[in-house]
Write a protein that holds these residues in place. Structure first.
Motif, mmCIF file in Angstrom:
data_model
loop_
_atom_site.group_PDB
_atom_site.id
_atom_site.type_symbol
_atom_site.label_atom_id
_atom_site.label_comp_id
_atom_site.label_asym_id
_atom_site.label_seq_id
_atom_site.Cartn_x
_atom_site.Cartn_y
_atom_site.Cartn_z
ATOM 1 N N PRO A 128 0.827 -1.315 0.083
ATOM 2 C CA PRO A 128 0.025 0.064 0.205
ATOM 3 C C PRO A 128 0.823 1.242 -0.069
ATOM 4 O O PRO A 128 0.176 2.436 0.071
ATOM 5 C CB PRO A 128 -0.854 -0.022 1.372
ATOM 6 N N VAL A 129 2.474 1.210 0.113
ATOM 7 C CA VAL A 129 3.002 2.341 -0.062
ATOM 8 C C VAL A 129 2.784 3.091 -1.656
ATOM 9 O O VAL A 129 2.322 2.477 -2.428
ATOM 10 C CB VAL A 129 4.446 2.039 -0.106
ATOM 11 N N LYS A 130 2.521 4.404 -1.562
ATOM 12 C CA LYS A 130 2.385 5.150 -2.794
ATOM 13 C C LYS A 130 3.571 4.897 -3.669
ATOM 14 O O LYS A 130 4.681 5.076 -3.519
ATOM 15 C CB LYS A 130 2.279 6.772 -2.428
ATOM 16 N N VAL A 131 3.058 4.504 -4.893
ATOM 17 C CA VAL A 131 4.428 3.880 -5.651
ATOM 18 C C VAL A 131 3.687 4.328 -7.204
ATOM 19 O O VAL A 131 2.682 4.140 -7.508
ATOM 20 C CB VAL A 131 4.908 2.920 -5.664
ATOM 21 N N ASP A 132 4.605 4.472 -8.211
ATOM 22 C CA ASP A 132 4.137 4.616 -9.437
ATOM 23 C C ASP A 132 5.510 4.173 -10.265
ATOM 24 O O ASP A 132 6.254 3.302 -9.771
ATOM 25 C CB ASP A 132 3.723 5.928 -10.021
ATOM 26 N N ASN A 133 5.545 4.210 -11.684
ATOM 27 C CA ASN A 133 6.670 4.022 -12.562
ATOM 28 C C ASN A 133 7.964 5.006 -11.961
ATOM 29 O O ASN A 133 8.412 5.931 -12.535
ATOM 30 C CB ASN A 133 6.251 4.438 -13.814
ATOM 31 N N MET A 134 8.783 4.356 -11.032
ATOM 32 C CA MET A 134 9.848 5.229 -10.425
ATOM 33 C C MET A 134 11.028 5.143 -11.515
ATOM 34 O O MET A 134 11.564 4.060 -11.556
ATOM 35 C CB MET A 134 9.859 4.840 -9.047
ATOM 36 N N GLU A 135 11.411 6.290 -11.838
ATOM 37 C CA GLU A 135 12.429 6.254 -12.642
ATOM 38 C C GLU A 135 13.644 7.409 -12.552
ATOM 39 O O GLU A 135 14.738 7.218 -13.109
ATOM 40 C CB GLU A 135 11.945 6.699 -14.197
ATOM 41 N N ALA A 136 13.448 8.288 -11.670
ATOM 42 C CA ALA A 136 14.620 9.322 -11.275
ATOM 43 C C ALA A 136 14.878 9.292 -9.758
ATOM 44 O O ALA A 136 14.327 9.012 -9.145
ATOM 45 C CB ALA A 136 13.864 10.725 -11.785
ATOM 46 N N LEU A 137 16.499 9.408 -9.648
ATOM 47 C CA LEU A 137 16.820 9.451 -8.599
ATOM 48 C C LEU A 137 17.913 10.417 -8.367
ATOM 49 O O LEU A 137 18.632 10.775 -9.288
ATOM 50 C CB LEU A 137 17.593 7.883 -8.432
ATOM 51 N N ALA A 138 18.190 11.240 -7.015
ATOM 52 C CA ALA A 138 19.255 11.969 -6.832
ATOM 53 C C ALA A 138 19.432 11.775 -5.300
ATOM 54 O O ALA A 138 18.825 11.301 -4.425
ATOM 55 C CB ALA A 138 18.693 13.315 -7.172
ATOM 56 N N VAL A 139 20.649 12.117 -5.005
ATOM 57 C CA VAL A 139 21.267 11.944 -3.665
ATOM 58 C C VAL A 139 21.865 13.230 -2.903
ATOM 59 O O VAL A 139 22.520 13.808 -3.941
ATOM 60 C CB VAL A 139 22.350 10.950 -3.459
ATOM 61 N N THR A 140 21.475 13.608 -1.854
ATOM 62 C CA THR A 140 21.938 15.005 -1.427
ATOM 63 C C THR A 140 22.422 14.707 -0.008
ATOM 64 O O THR A 140 22.144 13.626 0.425
ATOM 65 C CB THR A 140 21.167 16.121 -1.228
ATOM 66 N N ARG A 141 22.963 15.757 0.802
ATOM 67 C CA ARG A 141 23.110 15.478 2.132
ATOM 68 C C ARG A 141 22.799 16.756 3.099
ATOM 69 O O ARG A 141 22.951 17.881 2.507
ATOM 70 C CB ARG A 141 24.537 15.512 2.321
ATOM 71 N N GLU A 142 21.992 16.568 4.323
ATOM 72 C CA GLU A 142 21.883 17.371 5.122
ATOM 73 C C GLU A 142 22.531 17.181 6.266
ATOM 74 O O GLU A 142 22.008 16.513 7.398
ATOM 75 C CB GLU A 142 20.259 17.613 5.278
#
Length: 361
Positions: A289-303
């Motif tokens: 039941p997690v919200k999901v679709d056609n996941m295609e884009a990814l990025a990484v940052t830091r805080e």
């Protein structure tokens, strides 16, 4: 035997997921070039709004992105720039940029504009097909790299996409399936480029990837073949460096009965060598039941000490799908939230909007 109606519904869902369909009644409406982008906050799990955990990911925020612009949609890759500025790339050759105001759920200084140049149609009768799938950026030089499917090639653009600087149609990529081109790219710390095919099979298992000794957009850059084997039944859609030793790999799967799901995993850069088959270790699975679709884009940052993972979806320009945008914290190997000091506030981007300003002032 399964219920026949269930089979019919499953087949219909597969059709609509794989084949974008537009119904037009009467005259085609005029093109809409609106630059407005709306962000609607969403929960990770609508059935359990308090849920924030999925595998080693802690949910920090989520939005559904919409725009009336006729070219908006199909997000296939993205870059996270300083000061919460994001640059997303559509698989129709369109750039989508905005600064994320998380507290107020707003897209500040938005723009939607086409890439300045891309592969020419294969003949005089063919339509433009800028199926841009992968995206890299060098913050030192301001240069951008884009990987294209169909007309398999790697293009390099100057700062602010002012002009095309270099283009390469690698010989090995021309053997890849028409719709299985440069789905993901990585630029390693030593300067080598990795270009991953979505569906060209590697002889020893998994799918093909090319290791370029230098800039993949330079015609003289030599490439050697390797393989990448993701989680069983899943195909790679994007990749991003995590540090100088590892990379995050994003995969998706769709089946008529199980629907859509995605797996995020970690791979060792040392395994990305010619002639080898690299694998990765899953850290989270996104599925209903997690919200999901056609996941295609990814990025990484830091805080501070936190590793932040951004994931976006490709709606295939279909009214049955959505453009989702998630923010997660990647937890440590023991699935614990790391304690950190006060987070520094992001500086607000300058007030000068427009296509030429990709990075914050």
């Amino acid at each position: 035997m399964r219920n026949p109606m269930l089979r019919v519904l499953a087949c219909l869902s597969l059709f609509f997921f794989l084949v974008p369909v537009t119904y037009v009644r009467g005259p085609v409406p005029p093109a809409n070039d609106s630059q407005y982008i709306a962000l609607e906050p969403i929960a990770l799990d609508a059935r359990d709004p308090e849920r924030i955990r999925v595998g080693r990911l802690a949910f920090l925020g989520g939005w559904k992105i919409t725009s009336d612009n006729g070219e908006f949609g199909g997000i296939s890759s993205m870059l996270a720039l300083p000061d919460n500025r994001f640059l997303m790339l559509s698989d129709n050759g369109t750039l989508v940029g905005f600064t994320l105001d998380e507290a107020n759920h707003r897209a500040i200084r938005p723009f939607i504009a086409p890439l300045p140049e891309g592969p020419a149609p294969p003949n005089d009768y063919a339509k433009k097909n800028w199926d841009s799938e992968s995206f890299l950026h060098d913050p030192g030089t301001g240069q951008f790299w884009v990987g294209y499917e169909h007309q398999h090639s790697i293009w390099r653009y100057g700062p602010s996409f002012a002009r095309k600087e270099s283009v390469n149609f690698p010989k090995a990529m021309q053997e890849w399936p028409d719709n299985g081109g440069a789905e993901a790219m990585l630029r390693l710390p030593d300067g080598r480029f990795l270009v991953f095919s979505e569906s060209a099979k590697y002889s020893e298992g998994g799918y093909q990837a090319l290791v370029f000794e230098g800039d993949a957009s330079e015609p003289g850059s030599k490439a050697k073949l390797m393989g990448y084997r993701g989680p069983k039944g899943y195909k790679l859609t994007d990749a991003a460096l995590l540090d100088d030793r590892t990379a995050l790999m994003l995969h998706r799967r769709f089946t008529p009965l199980d629907g859509v799901s995605a797996i995020l995993s970690v791979a060792r850069l040392a395994d990305f060598e010619p002639g080898k088959i690299a694998t990765s270790q899953p850290v989270a699975t996104l599925k209903p039941p997690v919200k999901v679709d056609n996941m295609e884009a990814l990025a990484v940052t830091r805080e501070g000490a936190k590793i932040i993972v951004w994931i976006a979806s490709d709606d295939n320009f279909s009214t049955l799908q959505e453009s989702l945008f998630f923010k997660f914290q990647l937890l440590d190997g023991e699935n614990r939230l790391k304690k950190t000091g006060p987070e520094s506030q992001n500086e607000k981007a300058g007030a000068n909007p427009g296509f030429s300003t990709f990075e914050s002032d």
